[in-house]
Motif scaffolding. Sequence first.
Motif, PDB file in Angstrom:
ATOM      1  N   UNK A   1      59.841  50.627  73.346  1.00  0.00           N
ATOM      2  CA  UNK A   1      59.718  51.139  74.736  1.00  0.00           C
ATOM      3  C   UNK A   1      58.392  51.632  75.000  1.00  0.00           C
ATOM      4  N   UNK A   2      57.696  52.258  73.883  1.00  0.00           N
ATOM      5  CA  UNK A   2      56.530  53.266  74.280  1.00  0.00           C
ATOM      6  C   UNK A   2      55.338  52.378  74.287  1.00  0.00           C
ATOM      7  N   UNK A   3      54.284  53.254  75.093  1.00  0.00           N
ATOM      8  CA  UNK A   3      53.089  52.667  75.021  1.00  0.00           C
ATOM      9  C   UNK A   3      52.307  53.368  73.705  1.00  0.00           C
ATOM     10  N   UNK A   4      52.590  54.925  73.913  1.00  0.00           N
ATOM     11  CA  UNK A   4      52.099  55.697  72.642  1.00  0.00           C
ATOM     12  C   UNK A   4      53.201  56.572  71.772  1.00  0.00           C
ATOM     13  N   UNK A   5      53.131  56.498  70.690  1.00  0.00           N
ATOM     14  CA  UNK A   5      54.057  57.548  70.186  1.00  0.00           C
ATOM     15  C   UNK A   5      53.625  58.517  69.382  1.00  0.00           C
ATOM     16  N   UNK A   6      54.129  59.923  69.549  1.00  0.00           N
ATOM     17  CA  UNK A   6      53.576  60.887  68.746  1.00  0.00           C
ATOM     18  C   UNK A   6      54.791  61.393  67.811  1.00  0.00           C
ATOM     19  N   UNK A   7      54.456  61.046  66.498  1.00  0.00           N
ATOM     20  CA  UNK A   7      55.512  61.271  65.368  1.00  0.00           C
ATOM     21  C   UNK A   7      55.413  62.694  64.972  1.00  0.00           C
ATOM     22  N   UNK A   8      56.495  63.462  65.057  1.00  0.00           N
ATOM     23  CA  UNK A   8      56.677  64.980  64.714  1.00  0.00           C
ATOM     24  C   UNK A   8      57.314  65.256  63.407  1.00  0.00           C
TER      25      UNK A   8
END
Lengths: 367, 301, 281
Positions: free
Chosen positions: A208-215
């Motif tokens: 789904x994402x345009x951008x992802x932040x992996x935490x």
Amino acid sequence: MNESIPAITANNVVKHYGGSASPVVALKNISLEIRDNEFFTLLGPSGCGKTTLLRLIAGFEQVTDGKIMLFDDEIANLEPSQRPVNTVFQHYALFPHMTVAQNVAFGLERLKKPRSEIETTVNEVLTLVKMKHLADRSPNQLSGGQQQRVALARALAPSPKVLLLDEPLSALDLKLRQAMREELKQLQRETGITFVFVTHDQEEALSMSDRIAVMSEGEVQQIGRPTDIYEHPVNRFVADFIGDTNFLDGEIMSIDDDLVTCRVGTQSMFEAENSGGHKVGDQVSLFLRPEKITLSPQSETIGTDTRPGKVANIIYLGNQAAYTVDIGGGIELIAQARPREDGNLPFAIGDSLAVGFSARALRVLAQ
Amino acid sequence: MSNWLPRSAAGRRWLGLAPSYFVIGIFMLVPMVIMGVFSFLEPNPYGGVKPIGSLDAYVKLFFEYDLEDNLVFNPGYINIIFRSFQLSLGATLLCLIFGFPVAYFITLQPANRRNFYIYLVTIPFWTNLLIRTFAWIIILGRGGVIETPLLAMGIIEDSLRMMYTDGAIAIGLTYSYLPLMVLPIYASLEKLDFRLLEAASDLYANRFEVMTKVVIPLCKPGIIAGCLLVFIPCLGAFIAPNLLGGGKKLMLGSLVQFQFASARNWPFGAALSMLLLSAVVITLIFYARAAKKRAVLEGSA
Amino acid sequence: MTVHINKPATGNKAKRILPVGHYRGLGAWTVFFFIFLYLPIVVLIFYSFNANRMVMNWGGFGIDWYIKAFQNDDIQKAVWNSLIVATVATVFATAIATIGALVLARGGNFRGKTVSLGLITLPLMVPEIVTAVAVLIFFSAIGMNWGLGNVIIAHITFCIPFAFMPIRARLEGMDTSLEQAARDLYASEWETFRFVTAPLLMPGIVAGSMLSFVISMDDFIITLMVGGAGSTTLPVYIYSMIRRGLTPEINAVSTVLLFFSVAIVTAYWIVSNKSQTKTVH
């Protein structure tokens, strides 16, 4: 919309729980920008701080240190009710004493919108999520998927600047979850509202994402487009968390312009793409996605990128099978193969085969 | 054991319930029926009744005989009944105002501490009501705990005359039944999903609206139960009006007791009890109806 | 799209934002509440050590009134009456409530269940004064005059629901699969009850009997109406003392009764809390 101002800016955000004597650190030092109109995902295992960050943006928690900006405004001193941000809660949190329509109208009523406008908006939003026919039901009479849609409608109705979604799909069953992914993505495109989506499901994030932040452990590991994250993970955590991966731990023996040569185990040598920043003698992990490996019968072996192997185990998954292949030197790789047209698997346990992968598919990660 | 027990499930059930039915049936239900019958008989001036049918007990509620033996309207008893309702409602309201924030405060505490607060709330309730009410005489009375320091400091010059007033009765009633308000409200608040409060505040509800639009509607069953649990015993209260009202400011409960202890008009006492009982039954029916309506509305299937 | 950022009226950054659902002043209100709840009890105990003849005139510290109360024959007799009534009423009420609760919690759904439940809890709904009047009339109508026996019967009646509630709660919180497991392991119905249900139910029974004991000890109005000359219990005697005049002796007797109740309720609390943690894990 204005591309230059981010919808949300987090600057060195720190969050501790509990007393100052023995605080539990939820967020160590988070800085990130979420652009206007984008579908942004906070991805990570449970306890990584993604929900905490979302709750800080919504205003349910207060930052210990740092700043959160919503467009040009600092929102740290605002109550949740003063922030033009709405949330879709993990378990929906629909008001059980109100009908679907009353739930959706709740935010608009608090904003003192005129009656007629509330009615129109409620109708519009319920139509958007295909729930108009159930407007007079009580939330208790709805299925999980329907409740999900109402929760979405309720959060969208006041036209928030940013929509926060806290693992909204986690309570649904698999089929419904997949269908909802597409709908959510479409909804985001249609409304143009910035979505901040929290999930621990990498497939959801990638699709789904345009951008992802992996935490992980209260820190952002990597921010990027889904393809960046998947193909070019910056560290072992990201590579491991997203998708299936083979890791080969070894030492750099030599470096030239495009290739790094590593020794894995005692004698096996592997060449990998030179991503820069390494030196001879470094202990590194080589990372290789299973789908980048081709398995072929031994007779067809061509080229320099293949090694002989032997099938050690097979896990049948229907549309494909995961093969564990022993390539000697104590190294086992996971690879994939599709069943043949007749439905049988191409190889059996014990078969010898050729294992092929190019040096470009191998990447070097610091250990 | 299984040899002499009835074989059928139904037989065993009724055998198990028989003692409860026997005791409560014979010593509670039957007496209430007899009480109803007595209210339609004539009083025996030495206590008890004469077996002669009469509506006098109910007539006496509204009328009295004047010197020429004519019925004239007498508001005395109606006033007492009215006052009982007024004081009971007042005490219920005070309990609600006083108790609700406390019940809410307790729900906000960590789980292990909540139990201890509830223990503190219940302790006075299990101790003798007579004793606790007596303590209020020492506090409110002439030369009591409140007056003495005020007199000594010269803030007041004469007794405040707090005893034997409606205010004293209201304080006594509030004090008597306060835990009965806190407990059911706490029970329903404890089940409240606090994420709903966050959802409301996320949807622009300010703190006041979170309370009025979400918390209060959702713990309404607890509030209603608490109000009933306070209102009903207040209506029939005897100790607080008797000790703090000094027996002059009568309420229904003390009026009933008076008929048996001193006035020796049993039918009238029985009639007053019937009146009290019907007030309770009507209140409970309303409560049951409201609960049913609520269940239908919320579609709890 | 509309922007609705409502800036706080003052730029006072130091003002801490309370978490959602928290309100200022709740703690202070609660403190006030507990003062209101416990002040009378503290006052009562305090004045029981008053050496003066008048309750409200402080005449120095003394325990004379305790000694006096202990030596008072009438008080001794009232205490005995109270203990006899409470003990007998508790034994009967607990036994009756236990089998009633077993049927209602384990007997499945049957016709008359709601009615039975209503009947057992009836003494809780009816105002005490009405119960008192009804029982008084009943005894007089059938000419029954057993002195303390009348009081005991009345007490059994209104103690049943108090014994019943914790026992039923315990049964409903109990995992029925334990009983099924016992039956599965060849236990007869009686053995299942004897070795599984009854031991697990014990904390409920103890709690129920404690509550009914306290309720019986504390009852005043029903005993006052039903009891005759020879059946004065402690609360009734205290009432007569109050009517005669306020001496610290009342406080002394009351304090003793108070501590007695608090001790039992505290024991009940510990028992029920323990049994709760036991069922959870």
